[in-house]
Design an enzyme around this catalytic site. Structure first.
Site, mmCIF file in Angstrom:
data_model
loop_
_atom_site.group_PDB
_atom_site.id
_atom_site.type_symbol
_atom_site.label_atom_id
_atom_site.label_comp_id
_atom_site.label_asym_id
_atom_site.label_seq_id
_atom_site.Cartn_x
_atom_site.Cartn_y
_atom_site.Cartn_z
ATOM 1 N N SER A 148 0.850 -1.182 0.000
ATOM 2 C CA SER A 148 0.000 0.000 0.000
ATOM 3 C C SER A 148 0.890 1.238 0.000
ATOM 4 C CB SER A 148 -0.893 0.019 1.247
ATOM 5 O OG SER A 148 -1.564 1.252 1.388
ATOM 6 N N TYR A 165 -1.757 -0.757 10.457
ATOM 7 C CA TYR A 165 -1.837 -0.981 9.012
ATOM 8 C C TYR A 165 -0.606 -0.419 8.313
ATOM 9 C CZ TYR A 165 -3.726 -0.990 4.267
ATOM 10 O OH TYR A 165 -3.921 -1.199 2.918
#
Length: 258
Positions: A148, A165
């Site tokens: 990501s 995350y």
């Protein structure tokens, strides 16, 4: 070699985790269209069957393997079961992911562990199992990690903090580099795709309040679309990308360029 042949995946088997929807299904569509037999794995069997039906309607060969990637002790047996069905795994797409939003000082430990277990530990155990049982003995493999842009930069302070995350995706970025260097001489390439913001179930909450801020910092002024990961996934999975390894490729409309 004709260029079309470089992209041809006929005879290859691709395992896509988190493949029942979102970015995983988008990638599975691309690999299946170019000839790969696709194996979708995710936790919810009914979502897997719906995704498989969607791909089969397009003429693709699809298998499903329900399972929870965070249940690390089940992964080896699942890979053995799959190999008994399909014979080999040539392409592994580590796409399954989890997230959690909370101020860091209030972030629950169990939520941190959940994110790490799926995004890092599960990817490691599955990759290790596939390497041992298929890619290394056959001397060929393509590993694509879906990281990501959150693994390439910090968090916009206007957004909900997502430390677990971001940390997990940063780990996956360097997991990609280290793994690529270790297996480059053994016919195996390892790369990651680092998506920006795409409308998925995981990003629904973030986009509900933060879409305007995200678009403001995205030079293309749009979110990712249904076709935007397919080209890079096909490149990295095929012989067309045979000399690309250890790379983390942002697909983000230019967000990380500014």
């Amino acid at each position: 070699m004709p260029l079309k042949q470089l992209f041809d995946l006929s005879g290859k088997v691709a395992l896509v985790t988190g493949g029942s929807r979102g970015l995983g299904l988008q990638i599975a569509e691309a690999l299946g269209e170019y000839g790969a037999s696709v194996v979708l794995t995710a936790r919810k069997a009914h979502e897997l069957e719906a995704a498989a039906a969607h791909l089969r309607a397009q003429g693709m060969t699809v298998h499903v393997l329900p399972g929870d990637l965070s249940a690390l002790e089940t992964i080896d047996a699942a890979v053995e079961q799959l190999l008994a069905q399909v014979g080999h795994i040539d392409i592994l797409v580590n796409n399954a992911g989890a997230t959690w939003g909370a101020p860091t000082a209030e972030h629950p430990l169990d939520a941190w562990q959940k994110v790490m277990n799926v995004n890092v530990n599960g990817a490691f155990v599955l990759t290790q199992s596939v390497l041992r049982r298929s890619m290394l003995p056959r001397g060929w493999g393509r590993i694509i990690n879906v990281a990501s842009v959150a693994g390439l930069r910090g968090n916009d302070p206007r957004m909900v903090p997502t430390l677990a995350y971001n940390t997990s995706k940063g780990a996956l970025v360097n997991f990609t580099r280290a793994l690529a260097a270790e297996f480059a001489a053994q016919g195996i390439t390892v790369n990651s795709i680092c998506p920006g913001y795409f409308p998925t179930r995981m990003t629904r909450g973030t986009l509900a309040y933060g879409e305007a801020a995200i678009l403001e910092h995205t030079p293309m002024r749009r979110l990712g679309g249904d076709e935007d990961l397919k080209g890079v996934a096909l490149l990295l999975a095929s012989d067309a990308g045979a000399y690309i390894t250890g790379q983390n490729i942002a697909v983000d409309g230019g967000m990380t360029a500014v």
